[in-house]
Design an enzyme around this catalytic site. Structure first.
Site, mmCIF file in Angstrom:
data_model
loop_
_atom_site.group_PDB
_atom_site.id
_atom_site.type_symbol
_atom_site.label_atom_id
_atom_site.label_comp_id
_atom_site.label_asym_id
_atom_site.label_seq_id
_atom_site.Cartn_x
_atom_site.Cartn_y
_atom_site.Cartn_z
ATOM 1 N N TRP A 1 -11.530 -1.355 8.486
ATOM 2 C CA TRP A 1 -11.106 -2.752 8.563
ATOM 3 C C TRP A 1 -12.184 -3.695 8.062
ATOM 4 O O TRP A 1 -11.894 -4.626 7.308
ATOM 5 C CB TRP A 1 -10.648 -3.108 9.974
ATOM 6 C CG TRP A 1 -9.342 -2.453 10.285
ATOM 7 C CD1 TRP A 1 -9.120 -1.453 11.174
ATOM 8 C CD2 TRP A 1 -8.078 -2.714 9.647
ATOM 9 N NE1 TRP A 1 -7.791 -1.087 11.144
ATOM 10 C CE2 TRP A 1 -7.145 -1.838 10.222
ATOM 11 C CE3 TRP A 1 -7.655 -3.592 8.649
ATOM 12 C CZ2 TRP A 1 -5.802 -1.821 9.834
ATOM 13 C CZ3 TRP A 1 -6.326 -3.579 8.267
ATOM 14 C CH2 TRP A 1 -5.420 -2.701 8.849
ATOM 15 N N ASP B 1 -13.558 -9.849 13.828
ATOM 16 C CA ASP B 1 -12.176 -9.380 13.805
ATOM 17 C C ASP B 1 -12.014 -8.567 15.085
ATOM 18 O O ASP B 1 -12.515 -7.449 15.182
ATOM 19 C CB ASP B 1 -11.945 -8.521 12.555
ATOM 20 C CG ASP B 1 -10.559 -7.882 12.532
ATOM 21 O OD1 ASP B 1 -9.798 -8.040 13.510
ATOM 22 O OD2 ASP B 1 -10.253 -7.203 11.521
ATOM 23 N N LYS C 1 -1.428 -5.449 18.511
ATOM 24 C CA LYS C 1 -2.137 -4.352 19.168
ATOM 25 C C LYS C 1 -2.159 -4.587 20.678
ATOM 26 O O LYS C 1 -1.756 -3.750 21.448
ATOM 27 C CB LYS C 1 -3.570 -4.230 18.641
ATOM 28 C CG LYS C 1 -3.724 -4.339 17.125
ATOM 29 C CD LYS C 1 -3.276 -3.103 16.394
ATOM 30 C CE LYS C 1 -3.106 -3.283 14.895
ATOM 31 N NZ LYS C 1 -4.287 -3.648 14.148
#
Ligand SMILES: *Cc1c(COP(=O)(O)O)cnc(C)c1O
Length: 378
Positions: free
Chosen positions: A116, A190, A214
């Site tokens: 990511w 993030d 999530k």
């Protein structure tokens, strides 16, 4: 369907949502009641985002999230769209010019610790000079580079870190303290896959973003928490709908927000508060993660390759030492009501995502199945 009949869903995202939340949404689907129980004759999906009913839903979600995450008054909570991936472009478009003299190419630093942050680094290069301050690619993203070793450019407008790498299962258990490293640039995190799983030390963070699917609710909502002084520096190329200033000035309603996703997220925030808030969730998440990692470490079939000091409490990738048994493991798991355990295609093996809404009973059921599979196939 009763709680016992629902399978345990270990998907990395969209991910499991507390059954209580789903049941409430189901009861309110056709005719939403306000806090006093007055029915309005509409589903939340049908409401104008400017109407009294939805504005109350929106304000409730904002206030509940602020309370849960203890967001200080000088930080704004923005409800946006586009997911974590869009923020990889939206953050540099808004922040790259922050500490940059006019006419100079803006510079941003990235710490790459898995897929990511790697994606964030590559995307930012379209809008600024993206530099690699540190990377753990050489050891297969299994440990975290020591902050004291990061090469931070004094001109960097911000430093980007992914605090929980969903695919590689690597988590910062403590946020880096940039000031202690002699850097006054803001830290951008993030925190898509571990938001609300533990408290946040906002004194170390300038901006945090997360896709909701999530740990906060359904896909479609992106949460951005940003310190006020970082707003108002967007590059000219930034679309108006993604300019934090524009979003803030319009209370996240410059254009139509993802209304139903905001409503469900609000129900999740209420549920989290009933569970005791993020501190209580953190204690549970530590217990769940310990149960699973201990089972993996004790076995001679399963293996996790991440250094113990930075193993994710949310996403637990593991491998069968005998890969030829992967398919049998997954098929047996599904028969035991243990779903979505297949690892990400870039890593292989298995991955159990054990977000807030996964009860310890679900992790226990997984551990029991893993032991049974190991002994019966030995
Ligand atoms: C899932 C995820 C994203 C991407 O989110 P989308 O909503 O699919 O854009 C970004 N960062 C992290 C850490 C994630 O886990």
């Amino acid at each position: 369907m009763s709680a016992a009949a629902r399978p345990y869903n270990f998907s990395a995202g969209p991910a499991t949502i507390a059954e209580e939340v789903l049941a409430q949404a189901s009861a309110e689907m056709l005719d939403w009641p306000d806090a006093q129980g007055r029915r309005c004759g509409m589903s939340v999906m049908e409401m104008s985002h400017r109407g009294r009913e939805f504005v109350s839903i929106y304000q409730h979600a904002q206030a509940a999230l602020r309370e849960l995450l203890a967001v200080p008054p000088n930080y704004r909570i923005l409800f946006m769209q586009g997911g974590g991936l869009a923020e990889n472009a939206i953050v540099p478009m808004n922040l790259a010019a922050l500490r940059c003299a006019a006419g100079v190419q803006p510079t941003v630093d990235f710490v790459v610790t898995g897929s990511w942050s790697e994606k964030s680094y590559r995307e930012a290069g379209k809008y600024c000079s993206a530099q690699l301050a540190a990377s753990n690619a050489h050891d297969g993203h299994t440990r975290l580079p020591e902050p004291s070793s990061w090469r931070i450019d004094p001109r960097a407008s911000y430093v980007h870190v992914c605090t929980n790498e969903t695919i590689h299962g690597v988590e910062f258990h403590e946020l880096p303290d940039l000031r202690a490293l002699g850097c006054d640039a803001p830290l951008v995190i993030d925190f898509s896959s571990h938001v609300a799983s533990r408290p946040v030390d906002w004194s170390r963070v300038g901006l945090a973003f997360a896709g909701a699917q999530k740990n906060l609710g359904p896909a479609g909502l992106t949460v951005v928490v940003v310190r006020e002084d970082l707003i108002g520096h967007a590059l000219r190329c930034c679309p108006s709908a993604f300019d934090y200033q524009r979003v803030m000035d319009n209370q996240s309603m410059y254009n139509t927000p993802p209304t139903y996703a905001i409503y469900i997220a609000g129900l999740v925030f209420d549920w989290l508060k009933r569970q005791g808030g993020v501190r209580a969730m953190e204690a549970r998440n530590i217990a769940k993660a310990r149960l699973l990692y201990e089972a993996i470490d004790r076995s001679s079939l399963y293996e996790n390759r991440v250094s113990p000091d930075c193993r994710s409490r949310m996403n637990v990738p593991f491998f069968l030492r005998d890969e030829s048994r992967d398919a049998a493991f997954l098929a047996g798991a599904a028969q035991h009501g243990l779903l979505s355990l297949k690892g990400h295609k870039s890593v292989g093996g298995m991955r159990a995502s054990i977000y807030n809404a996964m009860p310890i009973a679900g992790v226990q059921a997984l551990v029991d199945y893993m032991r049974e599979f190991e002994t019966t196939c030995a």
